[in-house]
Design an enzyme around this catalytic site. Structure first.
Site, PDB file in Angstrom:
ATOM      1  CB  CYS A  27      -3.842   0.713   7.517  1.00  0.00           C
ATOM      2  SG  CYS A  27      -3.074   0.562   5.916  1.00  0.00           S
ATOM      3  CB  CYS A 307      14.461  -3.439 -18.326  1.00  0.00           C
ATOM      4  SG  CYS A 307      13.032  -3.781 -17.305  1.00  0.00           S
TER       5      CYS A 307
HETATM    6 ZN   LIG Z   1      -2.893  -1.792   5.792  1.00  0.00          ZN
END
Ligand SMILES: [Zn+2]
Length: 345
Positions: A27, A307
């Site tokens: 990131c 579910c």
């Molecule tokens: Zn990121």
């Protein structure tokens, strides 16, 4: 770098990148995704080093995107993300009307490596799985495109924290992304069976990853195995309306009560629904309607453990972790396929 990351200091964007060991994703410092434990974060001066260490670019903060990115770069990056395995040769590039020399210059300038080196780096995560399946190290090195054992070894250790040799004796949860008419799904499996299937935009997903890491006490890494391939094929048939019962092995550790609820869910036939009250009666505890609802919501294997077949007594849909639109779609799909008399699987 840690302080800049924790504070989301945008003035550091481009000056360093960070990789999250538990997810294998890298990131920018300002990524809006939830921040991992500091011990699981590794810092890199360039995107190149994060890639070579085996990290995949984050889909939220898109650390490889530049402001002046031409459309063909976005197309190539998307193609490699979809499937890093096929080699894209200079001839392939030319056939698409892209000049290989331009590609080379662009990748060198922006990522510090050629396009070929870039795709090699993206193939590394697959090597982990291969080694665990007991394939010879030479093949894994060859398949992941590293030129030398030592280069492969270093990149592997930086990514997964232990050496290729040690990994053979460890289990891990492999994660794959799968397409569906309702949007992408993320699926996870151990050597024993499928343990996760969730819509990948679901807010709970990060919490589910954390639970899986805790429950299984093993690394979670991108990859695939035969259970995930079976699931992929079965999901395709399910969404085509031709599969009514999944056969893929499932692994769903939980409390005694959760296990009773999930096993009860598995008995609801295709195309039918039950109320929370009926489900509570089914687990032998008719008063535990709320607890049954909570256990239902904690189901980690959407669709396969159905579910979505539990609705309110009044007939309205109740809740669904993946969103009510999806619940309605699944129920409609099952009712329509049943009415049309599609062959049962
Ligand atoms: Zn990121």
């Amino acid at each position: 770098m840690e302080r800049a990351y924790l504070e989301g200091d945008a003035t550091y964007n481009g000056l360093f990148f960070l990789g999250v060991r538990t997810t294998g994703i890298f990131c920018r410092p300002t990524c809006p995704a939830r921040k991992p434990l500091p011990k699981n974060v590794e810092y890199f001066p360039t995107a190149r080093e994060a890639l070579v260490a085996g990290f995949r670019p984050c889909k939220r903060c898109r650390p490889l995107d530049a402001d002046d990115q031409p459309p063909w770069v976005a197309d190539l990056l998307a193609e490699v993300e979809r499937d890093p395995a096929p080699r894209i040769s200079d001839g392939d590039l030319k056939a698409r009307g892209i000049d290989p020399a331009t590609v080379r210059r662009y990748f060198l300038r922006h990522y510090g490596m050629t396009f070929q080196a870039f795709t090699r780096a993206r193939r590394l995560s697959g090597a982990f799985h291969q080694i665990r399946e007991g394939e010879p190290l030479d093949d894994a090195v060859f398949e992941s495109g590293f030129d030398s054992h030592s280069g492969f070894h270093d990149a592997f250790v930086r990514t997964f924290g232990d050496t290729p040799g040690q990994s053979r004796n460890r289990d891990c949860v492999l994660l794959s992304w799968m397409r569906s008419p309702l949007g992408p799904l993320v699926a996870g499996a151990t050597a024993e069976g499928v343990c996760l299937l969730e819509f990948s935009d679901r807010r709970m997903l990060e919490a589910q990853f954390a639970t899986i890491r805790k429950r299984f006490a093993v690394p979670v890494v991108p990859g695939s195995n035969s259970h995930l391939e079976t699931l992929r094929a079965e999901l395709e048939r399910y969404f085509a309306g031709t599969l009514r019962e999944f056969t893929v092995p499932l692994v769903y550790p939980g409390t005694v009560f959760q296990l009773r609820v999930w096993e009860q869910l598995l008995t609801i036939p295709y195309g039918q629904t039950r109320s929370y009250q009926e489900l509570a009666a089914g687990v032998g505890d008719p008063k535990a309607v709320r607890a049954v609802g909570r256990a239902n919501g904690m189901n980690r294997i959407a669709i396969v453990i159905p579910c979505h077949r539990v609705i309110n007594k009044s007939g309205d849909l109740g809740g669904y972790g993946g969103g009510l639109r999806r619940k309605q779609f699944l129920l409609d799909l099952e009712r329509t396929s049943q009415k049309n008399g599609e062959p049962a699987a």
